[in-house]
Design a protein around this motif. Sequence first.
Motif, mmCIF file in Angstrom:
data_model
loop_
_atom_site.group_PDB
_atom_site.id
_atom_site.type_symbol
_atom_site.label_atom_id
_atom_site.label_comp_id
_atom_site.label_asym_id
_atom_site.label_seq_id
_atom_site.Cartn_x
_atom_site.Cartn_y
_atom_site.Cartn_z
ATOM 1 N N PRO A 1 0.793 -1.237 0.000
ATOM 2 C CA PRO A 1 0.000 0.000 0.000
ATOM 3 C C PRO A 1 0.824 1.284 0.000
ATOM 4 O O PRO A 1 0.242 2.369 0.013
ATOM 5 N N GLN A 2 2.150 1.191 -0.008
ATOM 6 C CA GLN A 2 2.957 2.409 0.008
ATOM 7 C C GLN A 2 2.693 3.261 -1.236
ATOM 8 O O GLN A 2 2.708 4.487 -1.188
ATOM 9 N N ALA A 3 2.466 2.611 -2.364
ATOM 10 C CA ALA A 3 2.148 3.299 -3.616
ATOM 11 C C ALA A 3 1.158 2.449 -4.398
ATOM 12 O O ALA A 3 1.005 1.249 -4.144
ATOM 13 N N ALA A 4 0.477 3.063 -5.348
ATOM 14 C CA ALA A 4 -0.561 2.358 -6.120
ATOM 15 C C ALA A 4 0.008 1.892 -7.452
ATOM 16 O O ALA A 4 -0.463 2.282 -8.518
ATOM 17 N N ARG A 5 1.022 1.042 -7.388
ATOM 18 C CA ARG A 5 1.639 0.602 -8.635
ATOM 19 C C ARG A 5 2.356 -0.734 -8.458
ATOM 20 O O ARG A 5 2.610 -1.191 -7.345
ATOM 21 N N ALA A 6 2.694 -1.324 -9.606
ATOM 22 C CA ALA A 6 3.508 -2.538 -9.663
ATOM 23 C C ALA A 6 4.628 -2.302 -10.660
ATOM 24 O O ALA A 6 4.511 -1.451 -11.559
ATOM 25 N N ARG A 7 5.704 -3.061 -10.534
ATOM 26 C CA ARG A 7 6.832 -2.940 -11.454
ATOM 27 C C ARG A 7 7.271 -4.334 -11.903
ATOM 28 O O ARG A 7 7.270 -5.280 -11.120
ATOM 29 N N TRP A 8 7.667 -4.405 -13.173
ATOM 30 C CA TRP A 8 8.213 -5.660 -13.711
ATOM 31 C C TRP A 8 9.014 -5.350 -14.972
ATOM 32 O O TRP A 8 8.535 -4.636 -15.867
ATOM 33 N N GLY A 9 10.228 -5.872 -15.033
ATOM 34 C CA GLY A 9 11.036 -5.754 -16.248
ATOM 35 C C GLY A 9 11.229 -4.342 -16.752
ATOM 36 O O GLY A 9 11.203 -4.101 -17.963
ATOM 37 N N GLY A 10 11.406 -3.382 -15.870
ATOM 38 C CA GLY A 10 11.590 -2.000 -16.291
ATOM 39 C C GLY A 10 10.289 -1.269 -16.596
ATOM 40 O O GLY A 10 10.306 -0.082 -16.932
ATOM 41 N N MET A 11 9.153 -1.964 -16.488
ATOM 42 C CA MET A 11 7.856 -1.340 -16.742
ATOM 43 C C MET A 11 7.157 -1.018 -15.425
ATOM 44 O O MET A 11 7.308 -1.739 -14.441
ATOM 45 N N ASP B 1 -7.108 0.420 -13.113
ATOM 46 C CA ASP B 1 -6.308 -0.574 -12.409
ATOM 47 C C ASP B 1 -5.595 -1.452 -13.423
ATOM 48 O O ASP B 1 -5.909 -1.436 -14.633
ATOM 49 N N HIS B 2 -4.636 -2.220 -12.946
ATOM 50 C CA HIS B 2 -3.876 -3.155 -13.782
ATOM 51 C C HIS B 2 -3.980 -4.544 -13.173
ATOM 52 O O HIS B 2 -3.901 -4.711 -11.949
ATOM 53 N N GLY B 3 -4.155 -5.531 -14.027
ATOM 54 C CA GLY B 3 -4.210 -6.920 -13.592
ATOM 55 C C GLY B 3 -3.065 -7.710 -14.185
ATOM 56 O O GLY B 3 -2.477 -7.319 -15.205
ATOM 57 N N PHE B 4 -2.744 -8.850 -13.559
ATOM 58 C CA PHE B 4 -1.590 -9.639 -13.974
ATOM 59 C C PHE B 4 -1.935 -11.130 -13.963
ATOM 60 O O PHE B 4 -2.654 -11.604 -13.091
ATOM 61 N N VAL B 5 -1.393 -11.831 -14.944
ATOM 62 C CA VAL B 5 -1.547 -13.285 -15.042
ATOM 63 C C VAL B 5 -0.154 -13.892 -15.061
ATOM 64 O O VAL B 5 0.669 -13.548 -15.922
ATOM 65 N N VAL C 1 -3.004 -4.655 -9.061
ATOM 66 C CA VAL C 1 -2.526 -3.663 -8.109
ATOM 67 C C VAL C 1 -3.540 -3.580 -6.977
ATOM 68 O O VAL C 1 -3.194 -3.592 -5.801
ATOM 69 N N PHE C 2 -4.834 -3.516 -7.353
ATOM 70 C CA PHE C 2 -5.929 -3.619 -6.404
ATOM 71 C C PHE C 2 -6.826 -4.774 -6.841
ATOM 72 O O PHE C 2 -6.569 -5.435 -7.847
ATOM 73 N N ALA C 3 -7.882 -5.016 -6.076
ATOM 74 C CA ALA C 3 -8.754 -6.170 -6.346
ATOM 75 C C ALA C 3 -9.416 -6.094 -7.716
ATOM 76 O O ALA C 3 -9.687 -7.125 -8.347
ATOM 77 N N PHE C 4 -9.683 -4.872 -8.213
ATOM 78 C CA PHE C 4 -10.277 -4.755 -9.540
ATOM 79 C C PHE C 4 -9.345 -5.330 -10.601
ATOM 80 O O PHE C 4 -9.791 -5.867 -11.614
ATOM 81 N N GLY C 5 -8.030 -5.198 -10.382
ATOM 82 C CA GLY C 5 -7.071 -5.768 -11.317
ATOM 83 C C GLY C 5 -7.168 -7.279 -11.396
ATOM 84 O O GLY C 5 -7.012 -7.865 -12.473
ATOM 85 N N SER C 6 -7.443 -7.929 -10.265
ATOM 86 C CA SER C 6 -7.652 -9.384 -10.272
ATOM 87 C C SER C 6 -8.843 -9.745 -11.145
ATOM 88 O O SER C 6 -8.808 -10.705 -11.924
ATOM 89 N N ALA C 7 -9.924 -8.959 -11.000
ATOM 90 C CA ALA C 7 -11.121 -9.190 -11.823
ATOM 91 C C ALA C 7 -10.802 -8.973 -13.299
ATOM 92 O O ALA C 7 -11.275 -9.723 -14.168
ATOM 93 N N MET C 8 -10.001 -7.962 -13.603
ATOM 94 C CA MET C 8 -9.616 -7.700 -14.996
ATOM 95 C C MET C 8 -8.791 -8.851 -15.570
ATOM 96 O O MET C 8 -8.925 -9.196 -16.744
#
Length: 248
Positions: A144-154, A169-173, A190-197
């Motif tokens: 929760p420190q920030a509203a983001r995720a990082r991977w591979g320079g993105m 929001d952003h989701g990940f598989v 990032v948040f639960a909506f991303g899981s739904a996405m």
Amino acid sequence: MEILLQILVGFVPAVIGFLAARSIARTRLFLRYGFLRVLLGPYGRVQIVTPSIEVAEFAYAKDGCRLTSRGPRNVLFMPMAEARAIAQLIDLLRKINRKATIELVTAGAQDPRMPTFSIGGPSVNAYSAGVLAAGFPDFRLEHPQAARARWGGMTFEAQYNAADELVRDHGFVFVTRTSRQAPCVVLCGVFAFGSAMAVEALAAAGRQSPLAALFRSGEKGFVAVEGRVIGLDTVDVTVEVCRVLPAG
């Protein structure tokens, strides 16, 4: 007798037409989601690892009074959007194999011999946390420190509006294998909506899509999706990144 014969003559083509249409629809469904059928292969049982949030007590109103309640430890709570994601995933798995047994389990009860779908990120799902730490160490959720995720320079940044409501929001598989080499898919955001996405993108994937190609390959992979949030709904979900990753 003649009337009955005429009714029968008219009824038989209707039945044949109905069965043919149903068969065609079923065939199209198998073709569309063939990439998931390849992934799940001969398995007759699938498990979904559910997210949960520890809520020691919660407040509610009754007869104009504000009260607090404590529930049993095995009455679990989860984000609403991820509960919806589980329902959509179950519906998708039922379309693929109506005879499959689908089990909902907590992180500690996961069976590595079974195909596993894990819903929710590290903050709400200990099993997802373990899979990401072991298999995808470059991925970082800064919530929760920030509203983001990082991977591979993105960087995948969630967005709020002036009313402090989430609007993007952003989701990940994450596609990998369990310790017993059964298929394992983590769907989070990032948040639960991303899981739904993430689940929505899986359900919307066509058989020629990069996401379907990743699943058919049987390789380890990463997918990022994004979409808008309107109230409690997710809309305009699109795939941002779809990569096959080196094994290991």
